[in-house]
Design an enzyme around this catalytic site. Structure first.
Site, PDB file in Angstrom:
ATOM      1  N   LYS A  94     112.878  54.763  96.924  1.00 15.84           N
ATOM      2  CA  LYS A  94     111.714  54.671  96.037  1.00 15.84           C
ATOM      3  C   LYS A  94     112.154  54.466  94.593  1.00 15.84           C
ATOM      4  O   LYS A  94     113.213  54.946  94.177  1.00 15.84           O
ATOM      5  CB  LYS A  94     110.831  55.916  96.155  1.00 15.84           C
ATOM      6  CG  LYS A  94     111.538  57.246  96.099  1.00 15.84           C
ATOM      7  CD  LYS A  94     110.570  58.366  96.492  1.00 15.84           C
ATOM      8  CE  LYS A  94     111.289  59.695  96.653  1.00 15.84           C
ATOM      9  NZ  LYS A  94     110.375  60.774  97.082  1.00 15.84           N
ATOM     10  N   ARG A 105     100.530  68.383  98.661  1.00 14.75           N
ATOM     11  CA  ARG A 105     100.440  68.419  97.198  1.00 14.75           C
ATOM     12  C   ARG A 105      99.992  69.814  96.782  1.00 14.75           C
ATOM     13  O   ARG A 105      98.960  70.314  97.224  1.00 14.75           O
ATOM     14  CB  ARG A 105      99.448  67.363  96.703  1.00 14.75           C
ATOM     15  CG  ARG A 105      99.009  67.516  95.242  1.00 14.75           C
ATOM     16  CD  ARG A 105     100.153  67.448  94.227  1.00 14.75           C
ATOM     17  NE  ARG A 105     100.906  66.227  94.301  1.00 14.75           N
ATOM     18  CZ  ARG A 105     100.595  65.106  93.637  1.00 14.75           C
ATOM     19  NH1 ARG A 105      99.511  65.077  92.886  1.00 14.75           N
ATOM     20  NH2 ARG A 105     101.368  64.039  93.732  1.00 14.75           N
ATOM     21  N   ARG A 128     103.541  55.972 103.830  1.00 12.71           N
ATOM     22  CA  ARG A 128     103.124  56.720 102.650  1.00 12.71           C
ATOM     23  C   ARG A 128     101.855  57.533 102.908  1.00 12.71           C
ATOM     24  O   ARG A 128     100.928  57.057 103.562  1.00 12.71           O
ATOM     25  CB  ARG A 128     102.900  55.757 101.487  1.00 12.71           C
ATOM     26  CG  ARG A 128     104.130  54.947 101.134  1.00 12.71           C
ATOM     27  CD  ARG A 128     103.804  53.774 100.247  1.00 12.71           C
ATOM     28  NE  ARG A 128     102.882  52.846 100.897  1.00 12.71           N
ATOM     29  CZ  ARG A 128     102.381  51.767 100.309  1.00 12.71           C
ATOM     30  NH1 ARG A 128     102.713  51.484  99.056  1.00 12.71           N
ATOM     31  NH2 ARG A 128     101.542  50.976 100.952  1.00 12.71           N
ATOM     32  N   ASP A 148     105.211  67.890  95.374  1.00 10.73           N
ATOM     33  CA  ASP A 148     105.057  67.362  96.728  1.00 10.73           C
ATOM     34  C   ASP A 148     106.106  67.984  97.637  1.00 10.73           C
ATOM     35  O   ASP A 148     107.305  67.985  97.307  1.00 10.73           O
ATOM     36  CB  ASP A 148     105.204  65.844  96.732  1.00 10.73           C
ATOM     37  CG  ASP A 148     104.126  65.151  95.911  1.00 10.73           C
ATOM     38  OD1 ASP A 148     103.066  65.770  95.705  1.00 10.73           O
ATOM     39  OD2 ASP A 148     104.345  64.006  95.485  1.00 10.73           O
ATOM     40  N   LYS A 182     110.762  61.836  89.679  1.00  8.92           N
ATOM     41  CA  LYS A 182     111.646  61.786  90.848  1.00  8.92           C
ATOM     42  C   LYS A 182     112.905  62.611  90.602  1.00  8.92           C
ATOM     43  O   LYS A 182     113.360  63.349  91.484  1.00  8.92           O
ATOM     44  CB  LYS A 182     112.028  60.337  91.163  1.00  8.92           C
ATOM     45  CG  LYS A 182     110.854  59.380  91.339  1.00  8.92           C
ATOM     46  CD  LYS A 182     109.961  59.760  92.495  1.00  8.92           C
ATOM     47  CE  LYS A 182     108.929  58.677  92.799  1.00  8.92           C
ATOM     48  NZ  LYS A 182     107.944  58.471  91.722  1.00  8.92           N
ATOM     49  N   ASN A 215     105.345  66.091  89.854  1.00 11.40           N
ATOM     50  CA  ASN A 215     104.470  65.205  89.078  1.00 11.40           C
ATOM     51  C   ASN A 215     103.943  65.929  87.844  1.00 11.40           C
ATOM     52  O   ASN A 215     103.291  66.980  87.968  1.00 11.40           O
ATOM     53  CB  ASN A 215     103.299  64.757  89.950  1.00 11.40           C
ATOM     54  CG  ASN A 215     103.771  63.995  91.177  1.00 11.40           C
ATOM     55  OD1 ASN A 215     103.975  62.796  91.124  1.00 11.40           O
ATOM     56  ND2 ASN A 215     103.960  64.708  92.287  1.00 11.40           N
ATOM     57  N   ARG A 222      98.215  65.619 102.582  1.00 14.20           N
ATOM     58  CA  ARG A 222      97.957  64.173 102.601  1.00 14.20           C
ATOM     59  C   ARG A 222      98.644  63.602 103.836  1.00 14.20           C
ATOM     60  O   ARG A 222      99.872  63.627 103.942  1.00 14.20           O
ATOM     61  CB  ARG A 222      98.469  63.527 101.321  1.00 14.20           C
ATOM     62  CG  ARG A 222      97.870  64.142 100.064  1.00 14.20           C
ATOM     63  CD  ARG A 222      98.478  63.599  98.796  1.00 14.20           C
ATOM     64  NE  ARG A 222      99.895  63.916  98.707  1.00 14.20           N
ATOM     65  CZ  ARG A 222     100.711  63.464  97.750  1.00 14.20           C
ATOM     66  NH1 ARG A 222     100.243  62.667  96.813  1.00 14.20           N
ATOM     67  NH2 ARG A 222     101.973  63.806  97.722  1.00 14.20           N
ATOM     68  N   GLU A 282     109.011  65.589  95.054  1.00 17.16           N
ATOM     69  CA  GLU A 282     108.672  65.112  93.714  1.00 17.16           C
ATOM     70  C   GLU A 282     108.027  66.225  92.905  1.00 17.16           C
ATOM     71  O   GLU A 282     107.422  67.149  93.468  1.00 17.16           O
ATOM     72  CB  GLU A 282     107.706  63.913  93.764  1.00 17.16           C
ATOM     73  CG  GLU A 282     108.305  62.648  94.335  1.00 17.16           C
ATOM     74  CD  GLU A 282     107.360  61.461  94.216  1.00 17.16           C
ATOM     75  OE1 GLU A 282     106.424  61.512  93.378  1.00 17.16           O
ATOM     76  OE2 GLU A 282     107.555  60.485  94.956  1.00 17.16           O
TER      77      GLU A 282
END
Length: 311
Positions: A158, A208, A230, A270, A122, A280, A222, A278
């Protein structure tokens, strides 16, 4: 070639969706030996890091997706590559595991343990303030409420160490539950969380993008289900095809040097409405969904690049 996977228990893998499992299948297809390792199987003895390991054969068959063909203790140096694919949270056990595997002598480590410790999924995006939505990280309920007000009374909160959309909340001014939601999210003001402006573009999808060596190689959209904030697939998001925009490529270009400097060779970012949300790096996912939507074989590309790195 021997490839180790430091991962969550293989028994819990979702065969049709898990990206680590997709990598295992691809390694096996190429004739590589695959070994499963877990955080609590690691130890240091006689001057080297070792682990309990299971050599496995895998198949895309839910409920019967792997078979153990060997189980033993061995030094990590027996491996050619160790893929660090343990899902968050990045807790004390996770950090200790990264420290143990780094002691060596050992194999090529992907992603690099030091990079995994340095790049909270994050917080890392906040190194690029012009790429992210308005953001606040704080445990203060007073600060969080003021921030939400400043975003027109609509925001998202979050946890800093979650994954799969767990604990993500939409918070709005005027909601009588707002004080309680912020108390729950921050453990009554003791645990910092990330708050960001709500991005209406999330209804169109959360993109993504998979990066390999800092270069984008595949993407999938997504889309959240009706009535759901979400978009994560683990939270019921629906896959849709997408393509990279000029803005997406600019975000990737900006991130690449920082990722590569930290040894974060493989990442999933993301992007919602042109805003980075984000980065990841622990166990980037969506391989299957990218292949289903675009035909691009992320796992095959990744394993081919691995073989090239140690050729």
């Amino acid at each position: 070639m021997r490839i180790g996977f430091l991962m969550d228990p293989l028994e819990r893998v979702r065969v049709e969706h898990d990206s680590t499992f997709a990598l295992m299948l691809e390694c096996q297809r190429r004739g590589l030996e695959i070994r499963e390792l877990r955080q609590d199987w690691l130890y240091f003895a006689d001057g080297q890091t070792c682990a309990h390991m299971r050599t496995v054969e895998v198949q895309r068959k839910p409920g019967a997706h792997f078979r153990v063909v060997g189980e033993f203790d061995a030094p990590l140096s027996e491996l050619d590559i160790l893929l660090l694919r343990k899902d968050p949270p990045v807790d004390v056990e996770f950090v200790r595991a990264t420290q143990l595997v780094e002691l060596g002598p050992g194999p090529l480590l992907i992603n690099h343990p030091g990079g995994l410790r340095a790049a909270n999924e994050k917080l890392f995006a906040l190194r690029f303030p012009d790429l992210v939505p308005p953001s606040l990280v704080s445990a203060s309920i007073t600060q969080l409420r003021a921030f939400i007000d400043a975003q027109g009374g609509d925001g998202v909160v979050k946890p800093l160490d979650g994954c799969g959309g767990q604990g993500v909340l939409r918070v709005r001014r005027g909601d009588p539950n707002l004080p309680a939601l912020l108390e729950i999210a921050t453990d009554s003001g003791r645990v910092p969380v990330m708050a960001q402006a709500y991005l209406p573009a999330v209804r169109e999808g959360d993109k993504r993008i998979i990066l390999l060596g800092g270069e984008p190689i595949g993407a999938v959209l997504r889309v959240p289900r009706e009535g759901e904030l979400r978009a994560n697939f683990a939270s019921g998001g629906i896959a849709a095809p997408t393509s990279l925009t000029a803005r997406d490529r600019e975000i990737c270009r900006r991130l690449a040097p920082a990722l590569n400097d930290l040894g974060l060779w493989f990442a999933g970012i993301d992007v919602i409405g042109g805003k980075l949300t984000e980065v990841n790096v622990t166990s980037p996912t969506c391989f299957r969904e990218i292949q289903d939507q675009s035909g691009f074989d992320v796992a095959g590309t990744f394993v081919a690049a691995l073989e090239a790195r140690i050729a």
